[in-house]
Design a protein around this motif. Structure first.
Motif, PDB file in Angstrom:
ATOM      1  N   UNK A 286      -4.882 -21.098   5.457  1.00  0.00           N
ATOM      2  CA  UNK A 286      -4.149 -21.678   5.119  1.00  0.00           C
ATOM      3  C   UNK A 286      -3.443 -20.133   4.120  1.00  0.00           C
ATOM      4  N   UNK A 287      -4.405 -19.328   3.915  1.00  0.00           N
ATOM      5  CA  UNK A 287      -4.688 -18.432   2.788  1.00  0.00           C
ATOM      6  C   UNK A 287      -3.818 -17.872   3.617  1.00  0.00           C
ATOM      7  N   UNK A 288      -2.418 -16.530   2.794  1.00  0.00           N
ATOM      8  CA  UNK A 288      -1.872 -15.393   3.339  1.00  0.00           C
ATOM      9  C   UNK A 288      -2.452 -14.934   2.851  1.00  0.00           C
ATOM     10  N   UNK A 289      -2.782 -14.393   0.803  1.00  0.00           N
ATOM     11  CA  UNK A 289      -2.894 -13.053   0.258  1.00  0.00           C
ATOM     12  C   UNK A 289      -4.059 -14.439  -0.656  1.00  0.00           C
ATOM     13  N   UNK A 290      -4.951 -12.920  -0.861  1.00  0.00           N
ATOM     14  CA  UNK A 290      -6.276 -13.154  -1.594  1.00  0.00           C
ATOM     15  C   UNK A 290      -5.850 -11.639  -2.290  1.00  0.00           C
ATOM     16  N   UNK A 291      -6.213 -11.668  -4.351  1.00  0.00           N
ATOM     17  CA  UNK A 291      -5.930 -10.229  -4.667  1.00  0.00           C
ATOM     18  C   UNK A 291      -7.008 -10.392  -5.534  1.00  0.00           C
TER      19      UNK A 291
ATOM     20  N   UNK B 257     -14.423 -10.216   7.559  1.00  0.00           N
ATOM     21  CA  UNK B 257     -15.025 -10.561   9.040  1.00  0.00           C
ATOM     22  C   UNK B 257     -15.119 -11.969   9.388  1.00  0.00           C
ATOM     23  N   UNK B 258     -15.912 -12.555   7.954  1.00  0.00           N
ATOM     24  CA  UNK B 258     -15.288 -14.433   8.446  1.00  0.00           C
ATOM     25  C   UNK B 258     -14.286 -14.974   8.262  1.00  0.00           C
ATOM     26  N   UNK B 259     -12.669 -14.585   7.452  1.00  0.00           N
ATOM     27  CA  UNK B 259     -12.023 -15.221   7.692  1.00  0.00           C
ATOM     28  C   UNK B 259     -11.004 -14.810   7.994  1.00  0.00           C
ATOM     29  N   UNK B 260     -10.703 -13.688   8.340  1.00  0.00           N
ATOM     30  CA  UNK B 260      -9.532 -12.818   9.019  1.00  0.00           C
ATOM     31  C   UNK B 260      -8.946 -12.856   8.315  1.00  0.00           C
ATOM     32  N   UNK B 261      -8.701 -12.578   6.102  1.00  0.00           N
ATOM     33  CA  UNK B 261      -7.827 -12.808   5.864  1.00  0.00           C
ATOM     34  C   UNK B 261      -8.227 -10.962   4.701  1.00  0.00           C
ATOM     35  N   UNK B 262      -7.459 -10.573   4.377  1.00  0.00           N
ATOM     36  CA  UNK B 262      -7.657  -9.240   3.685  1.00  0.00           C
ATOM     37  C   UNK B 262      -7.961  -9.617   2.387  1.00  0.00           C
ATOM     38  N   UNK B 263      -8.468  -8.293   2.073  1.00  0.00           N
ATOM     39  CA  UNK B 263      -8.709  -8.309  -0.062  1.00  0.00           C
ATOM     40  C   UNK B 263      -7.969  -7.377  -0.487  1.00  0.00           C
ATOM     41  N   UNK B 264      -6.365  -7.230  -1.128  1.00  0.00           N
ATOM     42  CA  UNK B 264      -5.631  -6.339  -2.084  1.00  0.00           C
ATOM     43  C   UNK B 264      -6.247  -6.476  -2.868  1.00  0.00           C
ATOM     44  N   UNK B 265      -5.352  -5.226  -3.720  1.00  0.00           N
ATOM     45  CA  UNK B 265      -6.140  -4.972  -5.197  1.00  0.00           C
ATOM     46  C   UNK B 265      -4.754  -5.290  -6.427  1.00  0.00           C
ATOM     47  N   UNK B 266      -5.481  -5.193  -7.471  1.00  0.00           N
ATOM     48  CA  UNK B 266      -4.205  -5.139  -8.811  1.00  0.00           C
ATOM     49  C   UNK B 266      -5.392  -3.750  -9.405  1.00  0.00           C
ATOM     50  N   UNK B 267      -4.647  -3.457 -10.082  1.00  0.00           N
ATOM     51  CA  UNK B 267      -5.018  -2.597 -10.891  1.00  0.00           C
ATOM     52  C   UNK B 267      -3.989  -2.328 -11.903  1.00  0.00           C
TER      53      UNK B 267
ATOM     54  N   UNK C  69       2.565  -3.692   2.990  1.00  0.00           N
ATOM     55  CA  UNK C  69       0.507  -3.045   2.877  1.00  0.00           C
ATOM     56  C   UNK C  69       0.089  -4.809   3.630  1.00  0.00           C
ATOM     57  N   UNK C  70      -0.057  -5.439   4.659  1.00  0.00           N
ATOM     58  CA  UNK C  70      -1.151  -6.454   4.867  1.00  0.00           C
ATOM     59  C   UNK C  70      -2.610  -6.262   4.722  1.00  0.00           C
ATOM     60  N   UNK C  71      -2.593  -4.608   5.413  1.00  0.00           N
ATOM     61  CA  UNK C  71      -3.993  -3.891   5.061  1.00  0.00           C
ATOM     62  C   UNK C  71      -4.254  -3.329   3.581  1.00  0.00           C
ATOM     63  N   UNK C  72      -5.365  -3.372   3.081  1.00  0.00           N
ATOM     64  CA  UNK C  72      -5.256  -2.146   2.424  1.00  0.00           C
ATOM     65  C   UNK C  72      -5.733  -1.164   3.191  1.00  0.00           C
ATOM     66  N   UNK C  73      -5.648   0.078   1.683  1.00  0.00           N
ATOM     67  CA  UNK C  73      -5.274   1.572   2.165  1.00  0.00           C
ATOM     68  C   UNK C  73      -7.219   1.946   1.793  1.00  0.00           C
ATOM     69  N   UNK C  74      -7.857   2.568   2.058  1.00  0.00           N
ATOM     70  CA  UNK C  74      -9.175   2.489   2.844  1.00  0.00           C
ATOM     71  C   UNK C  74      -9.283   3.284   1.030  1.00  0.00           C
ATOM     72  N   UNK C  75     -10.229   2.565  -0.160  1.00  0.00           N
ATOM     73  CA  UNK C  75     -10.166   2.945  -1.310  1.00  0.00           C
ATOM     74  C   UNK C  75      -8.979   2.893  -2.293  1.00  0.00           C
ATOM     75  N   UNK C  76      -8.210   2.268  -1.545  1.00  0.00           N
ATOM     76  CA  UNK C  76      -6.800   2.894  -2.858  1.00  0.00           C
ATOM     77  C   UNK C  76      -6.859   0.969  -3.480  1.00  0.00           C
ATOM     78  N   UNK C  77      -6.063   1.356  -4.887  1.00  0.00           N
ATOM     79  CA  UNK C  77      -5.920   0.274  -4.925  1.00  0.00           C
ATOM     80  C   UNK C  77      -4.849  -0.657  -5.386  1.00  0.00           C
ATOM     81  N   UNK C  78      -3.390   0.272  -4.672  1.00  0.00           N
ATOM     82  CA  UNK C  78      -1.992   0.018  -4.066  1.00  0.00           C
ATOM     83  C   UNK C  78      -2.104   0.986  -4.664  1.00  0.00           C
ATOM     84  N   UNK C  79      -0.407   0.622  -4.550  1.00  0.00           N
ATOM     85  CA  UNK C  79       1.186   1.341  -5.229  1.00  0.00           C
ATOM     86  C   UNK C  79       2.038   0.813  -6.869  1.00  0.00           C
ATOM     87  N   UNK C  80       2.579   1.756  -7.269  1.00  0.00           N
ATOM     88  CA  UNK C  80       2.836   2.024  -9.129  1.00  0.00           C
ATOM     89  C   UNK C  80       3.888  -0.014  -8.427  1.00  0.00           C
TER      90      UNK C  80
END
Length: 524
Positions: free
Chosen positions: A274-279, A295-305, A321-332
Motif C-alpha cells: 500500500x506504500x506510495x511515498x517513502x521519505x 529492489x525488495x519493495x518496488x518503492x522508491x525512497x525520496x529525500x527531504x533536506x 519525480x516518482x524516482x529520485x535523481x542520483x545523488x540529489x536531495x530534490x528541488x526547492x
C-alpha cells in the motif's frame, strides 16, 4: 489567493478547519495500543486539555516542557499548549542525563509534562520548583513556577523550542515561530500530496521537528490518518504498515535499510503493497541502502533536506519525480529561498559547489538564551548559514556535497566529535582521542574513535565503549574504538579528521603501536 499563498498563519486555525471537514474520519491511531480517535474526538481532547492548562494558570507565552515517548497523548498535549497560546519545549526522552538537565534548565519552563516512561531522575525538579503533570489528563495539582518571561515580540510569535541533537558540545535551543510550524506542515502536505486517503506511519520521535511538524502535522493538515509508534523496530513497522494500510512512511536511512532486510527474510512479503511515498530526511542521501529497499519493495525512497533552523527547504514531489535523481536531495519547495555562495560571498554558478544559505517563512527566530550563536547563524538580511556544501544543477536539483563542520550524522541524529572526545579523555588511561564518522549503509555514519593510551596504562576498547555509554546518549557512543600511538595533526597542530578517517577506514595505514602497547580493535 496566490497558488502558494498560505491560507492561515497558525496551525491551530488550520486544524480547526480540517476538523469541520473530516469530523468523523479517523485522525490518530495508537500503533502500539490500537486505540483510535476521530478528528472530532481528537479536538475534544485538545480543547479539554487546553481548559485544564488554563485552569492551572498556563497562559500566553508560558513555556511548557514535554519529555515523553510517542503517543496520541503527546500530540494532544502539544496542540493543547498551542491552543492556550503557550510555547511547547520538546526534549528527546533518550537524551543523556547531562543534556536533559541542560535543556530543561535553559528553557526555564513553568510546567513539565511526561508519560511516566522517561527517566527524570537527573532533573532536580523540586529544587527548580517545576511541577510535573501527566500527559494523559494534563491536570496540574501543584502551583506553576514563575519563569523568566520572554520578550513581548517573542511571546507574539514563538510556538516551540526544539533542541538540536548537538552540533556543538551542547544542543541548541531552536526557536520555531507559529508561522514556521504551520508553513512546515502545509508545505510538505502540498508537495507530497497528502490527503484524506493517506495513512502516515510515524515512529520518529515527536520531540524531533521531523517527527512532529514535517510528518505528523502534515498528515493531519491533509485530513489523513496518523499512526503513531513508540519504536521503529522493522518487524513492528512492517506489521503496522500491513495492518493499517500505510501509504506514507517517513524515516532515516536505518529505517529503510532494516526494512529491506525484513522484506527479504520475513514471512509476509506483501506488507509494503500500500506504500506510495517513502521519505528519508536528516542525513545525506544513501543511494546504496535505498536501492536495496526499492529492489525488495518496488518503492522508491525520496529525500527531504533542510535544517530545523529553516524549514522546509528541499524535497521531491512524488508526482513530478516518482524516482529520485542520483545523488540529489530534490528541488526547492514553495515559499522557501536558497542561495549558494562562494567563499568570497558571490553567487555560485550552476553546478558549482558553495555554501548553502536558506530563508523563508520557516526561518527560526533564533536560539533561546544564546544571542551570540544566533548572530553567528543568521545574517543581518535574514538568511540562515547552513554550513552545508551544495551544488544546484541545471534542472534545479540540489545536491548536498558535504559539510563545513565535522558533524557526524548517525540515523539522522547529529553527533559532535568534540563531545565524544571529551568524554573519552576523561578515562584515566586515555591520553588523547579523535572521533570521526565512517560511512555506513544502515546508519549513514558510524561514530568511530581513535585513542592514545597513556604510558604504563592499558585498557580494552570494549571498556572504553562501556565508559562512554555510561556518560553519553546511546547514539553518541562509538561503535568502534581503535588504539593508536598518535593522532594525525595538520599544520596548525589540530587533529586532521580527514587523515584520521582515512586511517580508520583502511585507506591509509596508521602507524603501528609500540611493542609495549597491545593493538586492539573492537566493535560494540
Amino acid at each position: 489567493m496566490n497558488k502558494h499563498e498560505l491560507p492561515y498563519d497558525d496551525i491551530i486555525a488550520a486544524l480547526e478547519y480540517v476538523v469541520t471537514r473530516h469530523a468523523e474520519r479517523t485522525a490518530v491511531v495508537d500503533g502500539d495500543e490500537g486505540s483510535r480517535l476521530t478528528y472530532e474526538d481528537l479536538w475534544a481532547r485538545v480543547e479539554s486539555g487546553a481548559t485544564s492548562l488554563r485552569a492551572a494558570g498556563v497562559s500566553t507565552g508560558d513555556r511548557v516542557a514535554i519529555v515523553a515517548e510517542n503517543s496520541p497523548s503527546y500530540l494532544i498535549a502539544v496542540l493543547a499548549v498551542w491552543k492556550v497560546g503557550a510555547v511547547i519545549v520538546t526534549v528527546y526522552p533518550a537524551s543523556g542525563s547531562s543534556d536533559m538537565r541542560y535543556s530543561i534548565e535553559l528553557a526555564d519552563p513553568v510546567l513539565l509534562l511526561t508519560d511516566g516512561r522517561a527517566d527524570l531522575s537527573a532533573l532536580p525538579l523540586e529544587q527548580w520548583g517545576i511541577p510535573v503533570a501527566s500527559l494523559d489528563n494534563l491536570e496540574v495539582t501543584t502551583p506553576l513556577r514563575t519563569a523568566t518571561p520572554a520578550s513581548p515580540e517573542l511571546v507574539a510569535r514563538l510556538a516551540m523550542i526544539s533542541f538540536s541533537s548537538g552540533t556543538t558540545s551542547r544542543p541548541k535551543a531552536i526557536m520555531v515561530s507559529r508561522l514556521a510550524v504551520y508553513n512546515c506542515a502545509e508545505t510538505y502536505r502540498e508537495v507530497w500530496h497528502l490527503g484524506p486517503d493517506d495513512r502516515t506511519v510515524v515512529s520518529m520521535p515527536l520531540a524531533w521537528v521531523y517527527g512532529l511538524l514535517s510528518t505528523s502535522l502534515a498528515a493531519l493538515v491533509g485530513g489523513g490518518t496518523l499512526v503513531l509508534l513508540r519504536r521503529g523496530r522493522p518487524e513492528i513497522l512492517a506489521a503496522t504498515i500491513a495492518r493499517e494500510g500505510g501509504t506514507f512512511l517517513p524515516g532515516v536511512t536505518a529505517t529503510f535499510a532494516r526494512l529491506a532486510e525484513t522484506a527479504q527474510t520475513g514471512e509476509d512479503l506483501d506488507w509494503h503493497r500500500t506504500l506510495r511515498l517513502c521519505i528519508s530526511g536528516g542525513e545525506p542521501r544513501n543511494d546504496a541502502a535505498f536501492a536495496r529497499f526499492r529492489e525488495v519493495t518496488n518503492v522508491a525512497v525520496l529525500d527531504a533536506y533542510c535544517a530545523s533552523e529553516c524549514l522546509p527547504l528541499v524535497t521531491y514531489d512524488p508526482e513530478t519525480d516518482p524516482a529520485p535523481q542520483p545523488g540529489a536531495a530534490g528541488k526547492l519547495v514553495p515559499r522557501a529561498k536558497l542561495k549558494v555562495l562562494r567563499d568570497d560571498g558571490t553567487d555560485a554558478d550552476v553546478d558549482e559547489i558553495g555554501e548553502a544559505f536558506s530563508s523563508g517563512p520557516g526561518l527560526m527566530l533564533g536560539y533561546w538564551g544564546d544571542e551570540k550563536a544566533t548572530r553567528k547563524a543568521l545574517t543581518d538580511d535574514g538568511w540562515y548559514r547552513t554550513k552545508d556544501l551544495v551544488r544546484v544543477d541545471a534542472k534545479g536539483y540540489v545536491h548536498v556535497v558535504g559539510r563545513l563542520s565535522d558533524l557526524i550524522i548517525r540515523s539522522g541524529t547529529n553527533v559532535s566529535p568534540a563531545e565524544v572526545e571529551a568524554v573519552l579523555r576523561e578515562h584515566p588511561a586515555v591520553a588523547d582521542a579523535g572521533v570521526v564518522g565512517e560511512p555506513d549503509d544502515v546508519y549513514g555514519q558510524n561514530v568511530v574513535a581513535a585513542v592514545v593510551i597513556r604510558p604504563e596504562n592499558s585498557v580494552l576498547p570494549e571498556q572504553l565503549i562501556a565508559f562512554a555509554r555510561a556518560r553519553l546518549a546511546s547514539y553518541k557512543v562509538p561503535g568502534r574504538v581503535v588504539v593508536v600511538p598518535s593522532l594525525p595533526v595538520g599544520t596548525t597542530g589540530k587533529v586532521s579528521r580527514k587523515e584520521l578517517l582515512a586511517q580508520l577506514t583502511g585507506a591509509v595505514q596508521p602507524p603501528q603501536p609500540a611493542a609495549t602497547t597491545e593493538p586492539c580493535e573492537e566493535t560494540a
